[in-house]
Design a protein around this motif. Sequence first.
Motif, PDB file in Angstrom:
ATOM      1  N   GLU A  72      -5.527 -67.918   2.366  1.00 55.34           N
ATOM      2  CA  GLU A  72      -5.707 -67.084   1.194  1.00 55.34           C
ATOM      3  C   GLU A  72      -7.000 -66.293   1.289  1.00 55.34           C
ATOM      4  O   GLU A  72      -8.033 -66.808   1.704  1.00 55.34           O
ATOM      5  N   ASN A  73      -6.944 -65.046   0.894  1.00 57.48           N
ATOM      6  CA  ASN A  73      -8.089 -64.128   0.898  1.00 57.48           C
ATOM      7  C   ASN A  73      -8.506 -63.754   2.321  1.00 57.48           C
ATOM      8  O   ASN A  73      -9.602 -63.250   2.532  1.00 57.48           O
ATOM      9  N   ARG A  74      -7.659 -64.030   3.297  1.00 53.86           N
ATOM     10  CA  ARG A  74      -7.936 -63.579   4.655  1.00 53.86           C
ATOM     11  C   ARG A  74      -6.839 -62.603   5.060  1.00 53.86           C
ATOM     12  O   ARG A  74      -6.994 -61.403   4.911  1.00 53.86           O
ATOM     13  N   ASN A  75      -5.751 -63.120   5.574  1.00 48.02           N
ATOM     14  CA  ASN A  75      -4.660 -62.247   5.990  1.00 48.02           C
ATOM     15  C   ASN A  75      -3.510 -62.222   5.004  1.00 48.02           C
ATOM     16  O   ASN A  75      -2.654 -61.354   5.082  1.00 48.02           O
ATOM     17  N   ILE A  76      -3.483 -63.198   4.108  1.00 51.86           N
ATOM     18  CA  ILE A  76      -2.393 -63.301   3.144  1.00 51.86           C
ATOM     19  C   ILE A  76      -2.960 -63.155   1.736  1.00 51.86           C
ATOM     20  O   ILE A  76      -3.939 -63.812   1.384  1.00 51.86           O
ATOM     21  N   ASP A  77      -2.336 -62.297   0.931  1.00 53.17           N
ATOM     22  CA  ASP A  77      -2.877 -62.012  -0.407  1.00 53.17           C
ATOM     23  C   ASP A  77      -2.679 -63.173  -1.367  1.00 53.17           C
ATOM     24  O   ASP A  77      -3.591 -63.517  -2.116  1.00 53.17           O
ATOM     25  N   VAL A  78      -1.503 -63.766  -1.366  1.00 55.47           N
ATOM     26  CA  VAL A  78      -1.219 -64.867  -2.294  1.00 55.47           C
ATOM     27  C   VAL A  78      -0.496 -65.977  -1.540  1.00 55.47           C
ATOM     28  O   VAL A  78       0.520 -65.732  -0.887  1.00 55.47           O
ATOM     29  N   VAL A  79      -1.046 -67.188  -1.624  1.00 53.88           N
ATOM     30  CA  VAL A  79      -0.390 -68.372  -1.072  1.00 53.88           C
ATOM     31  C   VAL A  79       0.272 -69.113  -2.221  1.00 53.88           C
ATOM     32  O   VAL A  79      -0.370 -69.421  -3.227  1.00 53.88           O
ATOM     33  N   LEU A 127       2.215 -60.702  10.013  1.00 60.48           N
ATOM     34  CA  LEU A 127       2.777 -59.568  10.754  1.00 60.48           C
ATOM     35  C   LEU A 127       3.098 -58.414   9.809  1.00 60.48           C
ATOM     36  O   LEU A 127       2.793 -57.245  10.098  1.00 60.48           O
ATOM     37  N   ALA A 128       3.733 -58.728   8.666  1.00 58.61           N
ATOM     38  CA  ALA A 128       4.072 -57.683   7.693  1.00 58.61           C
ATOM     39  C   ALA A 128       2.823 -56.976   7.190  1.00 58.61           C
ATOM     40  O   ALA A 128       2.809 -55.751   7.003  1.00 58.61           O
ATOM     41  N   LYS A 129       1.746 -57.742   6.977  1.00 52.34           N
ATOM     42  CA  LYS A 129       0.488 -57.152   6.522  1.00 52.34           C
ATOM     43  C   LYS A 129      -0.069 -56.210   7.582  1.00 52.34           C
ATOM     44  O   LYS A 129      -0.520 -55.101   7.278  1.00 52.34           O
ATOM     45  N   ARG A 130      -0.029 -56.633   8.825  1.00 49.23           N
ATOM     46  CA  ARG A 130      -0.555 -55.801   9.910  1.00 49.23           C
ATOM     47  C   ARG A 130       0.262 -54.525  10.068  1.00 49.23           C
ATOM     48  O   ARG A 130      -0.280 -53.467  10.419  1.00 49.23           O
ATOM     49  N   LEU A 131       1.557 -54.608   9.771  1.00 50.18           N
ATOM     50  CA  LEU A 131       2.425 -53.440   9.929  1.00 50.18           C
ATOM     51  C   LEU A 131       2.399 -52.515   8.718  1.00 50.18           C
ATOM     52  O   LEU A 131       3.103 -51.504   8.708  1.00 50.18           O
ATOM     53  N   GLY A 132       1.629 -52.889   7.670  1.00 49.49           N
ATOM     54  CA  GLY A 132       1.436 -51.943   6.573  1.00 49.49           C
ATOM     55  C   GLY A 132       1.972 -52.329   5.221  1.00 49.49           C
ATOM     56  O   GLY A 132       1.864 -51.545   4.269  1.00 49.49           O
ATOM     57  N   ALA A 133       2.549 -53.531   5.053  1.00 46.21           N
ATOM     58  CA  ALA A 133       2.994 -53.954   3.720  1.00 46.21           C
ATOM     59  C   ALA A 133       1.784 -54.024   2.796  1.00 46.21           C
ATOM     60  O   ALA A 133       0.731 -54.540   3.180  1.00 46.21           O
ATOM     61  N   LYS A 134       1.919 -53.502   1.592  1.00 43.80           N
ATOM     62  CA  LYS A 134       0.767 -53.421   0.684  1.00 43.80           C
ATOM     63  C   LYS A 134       0.254 -54.794   0.271  1.00 43.80           C
ATOM     64  O   LYS A 134      -0.952 -55.017   0.163  1.00 43.80           O
ATOM     65  N   ARG A 135       1.168 -55.711   0.037  1.00 37.13           N
ATOM     66  CA  ARG A 135       0.788 -57.036  -0.453  1.00 37.13           C
ATOM     67  C   ARG A 135       1.750 -58.056   0.126  1.00 37.13           C
ATOM     68  O   ARG A 135       2.960 -57.822   0.169  1.00 37.13           O
ATOM     69  N   VAL A 136       1.229 -59.184   0.593  1.00 32.00           N
ATOM     70  CA  VAL A 136       2.100 -60.202   1.187  1.00 32.00           C
ATOM     71  C   VAL A 136       1.852 -61.549   0.526  1.00 32.00           C
ATOM     72  O   VAL A 136       0.730 -61.880   0.136  1.00 32.00           O
ATOM     73  N   MET A 137       2.933 -62.317   0.414  1.00 30.31           N
ATOM     74  CA  MET A 137       2.886 -63.664  -0.145  1.00 30.31           C
ATOM     75  C   MET A 137       3.552 -64.614   0.843  1.00 30.31           C
ATOM     76  O   MET A 137       4.478 -64.222   1.553  1.00 30.31           O
ATOM     77  N   ALA A 138       3.090 -65.859   0.867  1.00 28.19           N
ATOM     78  CA  ALA A 138       3.698 -66.855   1.744  1.00 28.19           C
ATOM     79  C   ALA A 138       3.816 -68.174   1.027  1.00 28.19           C
ATOM     80  O   ALA A 138       2.877 -68.618   0.354  1.00 28.19           O
ATOM     81  N   LEU A 139       4.976 -68.804   1.162  1.00 26.86           N
ATOM     82  CA  LEU A 139       5.207 -70.136   0.604  1.00 26.86           C
ATOM     83  C   LEU A 139       4.634 -71.160   1.578  1.00 26.86           C
ATOM     84  O   LEU A 139       5.056 -71.228   2.741  1.00 26.86           O
ATOM     85  N   VAL A 140       3.671 -71.945   1.116  1.00 32.70           N
ATOM     86  CA  VAL A 140       2.972 -72.891   1.977  1.00 32.70           C
ATOM     87  C   VAL A 140       2.904 -74.239   1.279  1.00 32.70           C
ATOM     88  O   VAL A 140       2.466 -74.326   0.131  1.00 32.70           O
ATOM     89  N   ASN A 141       3.323 -75.296   1.965  1.00 34.31           N
ATOM     90  CA  ASN A 141       3.349 -76.621   1.365  1.00 34.31           C
ATOM     91  C   ASN A 141       2.024 -77.357   1.499  1.00 34.31           C
ATOM     92  O   ASN A 141       1.593 -78.041   0.580  1.00 34.31           O
ATOM     93  N   ARG A 142       1.390 -77.242   2.654  1.00 30.56           N
ATOM     94  CA  ARG A 142       0.155 -77.990   2.886  1.00 30.56           C
ATOM     95  C   ARG A 142      -1.047 -77.264   2.298  1.00 30.56           C
ATOM     96  O   ARG A 142      -1.302 -76.105   2.639  1.00 30.56           O
ATOM     97  N   PRO A 143      -1.806 -77.932   1.418  1.00 28.45           N
ATOM     98  CA  PRO A 143      -2.970 -77.277   0.795  1.00 28.45           C
ATOM     99  C   PRO A 143      -3.963 -76.737   1.813  1.00 28.45           C
ATOM    100  O   PRO A 143      -4.571 -75.689   1.595  1.00 28.45           O
ATOM    101  N   SER A 144      -4.134 -77.424   2.936  1.00 29.79           N
ATOM    102  CA  SER A 144      -5.098 -76.975   3.938  1.00 29.79           C
ATOM    103  C   SER A 144      -4.706 -75.618   4.502  1.00 29.79           C
ATOM    104  O   SER A 144      -5.566 -74.774   4.782  1.00 29.79           O
ATOM    105  N   TYR A 145      -3.396 -75.373   4.647  1.00 32.28           N
ATOM    106  CA  TYR A 145      -2.934 -74.066   5.097  1.00 32.28           C
ATOM    107  C   TYR A 145      -3.318 -72.994   4.087  1.00 32.28           C
ATOM    108  O   TYR A 145      -3.768 -71.909   4.440  1.00 32.28           O
ATOM    109  N   GLY A 146      -3.101 -73.319   2.807  1.00 36.49           N
ATOM    110  CA  GLY A 146      -3.409 -72.352   1.758  1.00 36.49           C
ATOM    111  C   GLY A 146      -4.875 -71.967   1.750  1.00 36.49           C
ATOM    112  O   GLY A 146      -5.236 -70.797   1.614  1.00 36.49           O
ATOM    113  N   GLU A 147      -5.738 -72.958   1.891  1.00 35.55           N
ATOM    114  CA  GLU A 147      -7.174 -72.692   1.886  1.00 35.55           C
ATOM    115  C   GLU A 147      -7.582 -71.829   3.065  1.00 35.55           C
ATOM    116  O   GLU A 147      -8.479 -70.999   2.971  1.00 35.55           O
ATOM    117  N   LEU A 148      -6.931 -72.012   4.218  1.00 33.03           N
ATOM    118  CA  LEU A 148      -7.270 -71.238   5.404  1.00 33.03           C
ATOM    119  C   LEU A 148      -6.814 -69.785   5.292  1.00 33.03           C
ATOM    120  O   LEU A 148      -7.505 -68.870   5.743  1.00 33.03           O
TER     121      LEU A 148
END
Length: 455
Positions: free
Chosen positions: A340-347, A317-338
């Motif tokens: 990263e490099n799509r809607n979230i800059d750094v997992v 949501l923050a990315k869509r609203l214009g934040a230059k760069r977004v990061m998300a804390l993700v525990n499950r590796p499968s989430y990270g693979e899905l």
Amino acid sequence: MKILILGAGQVGRTAAYHLSREPANEVTVVDTNEDVLRDLQDRLDIRAVAGNASFPKVLEAARIADTDILIALTSSDEVNIVACSIANALYRTPTKIARIRAPEYTSREQLFSEGALAVDVWISPEQLVTEYIAKLLSFPGALQVVDFADGRVQLVGVRARRDGLLCGRQLRALREHLPDTETRVAAIYRNDKLVPVAGDTFVEENDEIFFVAASDDLRRVMAELRRSEDPVRRLVIAGGGNIGYRLARTLEKSNQVKLIERDPRRARRISEVLENTIVLAGDAADEELLVEENIDSVDVFAALTNSEEANVLSAMLAKRLGAKRVMALVNRPSYGELMENRNIDVVISPQTITIGSLLAHVRRGDVVRVHSLRRGAAEAIEAVVHGAEDRSRVIGRRVEQIALPEGANIVAIVRGENVIMAHHDTVVNSEDHVIVFLSDRRHVEAVEQLFQTEG
């Protein structure tokens, strides 16, 4: 090596997964949750013991008497400390590692000095993650930044962008652009596949490139691969838990920090402790709140709550609203693979960050630093070579003569105060700190054996 892991939480499960994959290790896991243990046994080659990790009888059932390394990772600092004390008093377990979260313990260095608590090494996943994020923020555009040789050498992962000077050109152009800067490209991943690295390798847009350089040269090399980005000034943190609070406290003196915490009582408590951070009670996934707080002018939005679903949603949501760069804390590796490099800059994976600290104390040979890369698929190791030339497989040999396994490369050598980028004719000397990049961590054991003194 016999390894006993206490606690099958997220960190414990990750440690069991990584350590049990190495043939030389025999791993036993203790936890009170029998369902979790059964699930682990179904997926991993481990022993499991149900019970309280600090009870001597439970430790005996887990064969503590034969254990080489005890890794106490339960959610209770006190259980971890007691377990290490029992292992030391009754069984003289050689190495005891404990997860310690409370600053009330970790801020007292004398507690962990010789002759005090029977904990040889303590780790704080929350502190490790906080330091990792702070390092990333100091190098805008980096996917990963890890240190070797007390910070004199750094390995960085970046994604090549079209506006980078090297994009569409061969790697050898790097030396032409930076004739006075020593660097070494350790690996290139294209569409998640490893690309052979050579002087005539072309850099393509969106390539994931890992390179190593002396710390003073890092920013110049990054500028070759992507347009230089402005330093991070404005930061919004979602989540006022241990990590979010620690990060705000670390950065609030040098950055404009806002922190959004869902729990009003928690928000009130941390607002009384933080000095320069604006603390807001609210939901970070509330579009109206983000707009009111001018999310479109924010340099970085970091979602660090305990819920990875909430982190992913609020970061997108923050990315869509214009934040230059977004990061998300993700525990499950499968989430990270899905993501990263799509809607979230750094997992950000707490398990991946923590496991590196653990592995440095488990590896054979004089391994002083281990960093897990690419969600645990790759690894970078700093090993010190000892001994005489006639009893070593690496001392006195050129890099091209060393029998490294497939996918392993010696990328740099630290010799005293000098940082040397490793080339095919670089000779390894005794007491060198050798930095090795492994694209496939399944070859870790073969690399460890190379750096052990023979006879």
